[in-house]
Design an enzyme around this catalytic site. Structure first.
Site, PDB file in Angstrom:
ATOM      1  N   ASP A   1      -5.440 -37.053 -38.494  1.00 28.25           N
ATOM      2  CA  ASP A   1      -6.645 -37.466 -37.780  1.00 28.25           C
ATOM      3  C   ASP A   1      -6.880 -38.944 -38.017  1.00 28.25           C
ATOM      4  O   ASP A   1      -6.215 -39.548 -38.859  1.00 28.25           O
ATOM      5  CB  ASP A   1      -7.863 -36.618 -38.182  1.00 28.25           C
TER       6      ASP A   1
ATOM      7  N   TYR B   1      -8.315 -42.688 -39.084  1.00 29.67           N
ATOM      8  CA  TYR B   1      -8.925 -43.222 -40.300  1.00 29.67           C
ATOM      9  C   TYR B   1     -10.436 -43.010 -40.242  1.00 29.67           C
ATOM     10  O   TYR B   1     -11.064 -43.218 -39.200  1.00 29.67           O
ATOM     11  CB  TYR B   1      -8.636 -44.713 -40.436  1.00 29.67           C
TER      12      TYR B   1
ATOM     13  N   PHE C   1      -2.369 -44.322 -37.236  1.00 30.34           N
ATOM     14  CA  PHE C   1      -1.880 -45.123 -38.355  1.00 30.34           C
ATOM     15  C   PHE C   1      -2.120 -46.621 -38.191  1.00 30.34           C
ATOM     16  O   PHE C   1      -1.878 -47.392 -39.115  1.00 30.34           O
ATOM     17  CB  PHE C   1      -0.377 -44.869 -38.613  1.00 30.34           C
TER      18      PHE C   1
ATOM     19  N   HIS D   1       3.080 -36.389 -45.067  1.00 29.45           N
ATOM     20  CA  HIS D   1       2.203 -37.453 -44.585  1.00 29.45           C
ATOM     21  C   HIS D   1       2.333 -38.676 -45.491  1.00 29.45           C
ATOM     22  O   HIS D   1       2.547 -38.539 -46.699  1.00 29.45           O
ATOM     23  CB  HIS D   1       0.754 -36.943 -44.576  1.00 29.45           C
TER      24      HIS D   1
END
Length: 231
Positions: free
Chosen positions: A64, A66, A77, A191
């Site tokens: 999801d 930031y 990202f 991740h």
């Protein structure tokens, strides 16, 4: 879902159930009405606006956005140039430097986001959930976004061009089963967050592996250093 880019919207128009459309609409409405929902409403679908369906060559799928104010801008990202890099982005760039060392100098960047140079080359920077509440990671997961993400992944899989899927983290890796065509390739990894980067993200070589597959298929590799500011 009038807010979706028309090309993407038409590709998934019949893929969602009415109840799923209602859930997504509620999430979209909350992005408009609640300032605590990130990114801003106009950037929720930025990844789709940046990359037309027929130009997708790589899909990077995360979890999801930031959840820090001012960080998320619709590309997974990525943050805007000049914004401090969150830990996950630092780890992505650390793996990039180890996997595909830069061979050229850097120029000052004034574009919209640190990873926008990837999007310009057909890299779809998507999350499984497209919004998050400020300061509350994972707060919009399981509320309907995943149905949209699944429909988008299916639409990409239906394209004739070879596509590499880089699935980072458990929520993203769950979408691997939707990629059936042999023309496409999936590389899953933990991740890049500080909690899991050392459990297999570092050393996974996603960038070189993606380029090797694209080259093998006769497609142009991605210049992963395009637009990346001098670290």
């Amino acid at each position: 879902m009038e807010a979706l880019n028309p090309g993407w919207g038409s590709a998934i128009r019949d893929a969602l159930k009415p109840v799923e459309v209602d859930q997504i609409q509620r999430l979209w409405d909350s992005a408009h009405s609640d300032p605590e929902v990130l990114p801003p409403a106009g950037e929720v679908f930025a990844a789709l606006d940046c990359v037309p369906l027929e130009r997708v060559r790589v899909v990077i799928l995360g979890q999801d956005p930031y959840h820090g104010v001012g960080q998320a801008h619709g590309l997974a990202f990525s943050v805007r140039h000049g914004q401090a890099h969150p830990p996950s982005l630092r780890n992505v760039l650390k793996e990039l430097a180890a996997d595909v060392p830069a061979e050229r100098g850097f120029e000052p960047q004034v574009g919209p986001g640190v990873l926008s140079g990837w999007a310009e080359q057909g890299v779809l920077l998507l999350n499984t959930a497209l919004t998050v509440r400020a300061g509350k990671a994972g707060s919009c997961r399981g509320q309907g976004w995943e149905a949209l993400t699944g429909a988008l992944v299916d639409a990409v899989c239906a394209q004739p061009q070879p596509v590499v899927f880089l699935l980072w983290g458990q929520p993203a890796s769950a979408f691997a089963k939707r990629v059936h065509r042999p023309a496409h390739r999936v590389f899953s990894a933990p991740h890049p967050s500080p909690l899991s980067a050392y459990r297999g993200f570092f050393g996974s070589q996603p960038f070189s592996r993606a380029n090797d597959w694209l080259t093998e298929c006769g497609a142009e590799p991605v210049d992963w250093w395009r637009g990346i500011p001098n670290p």
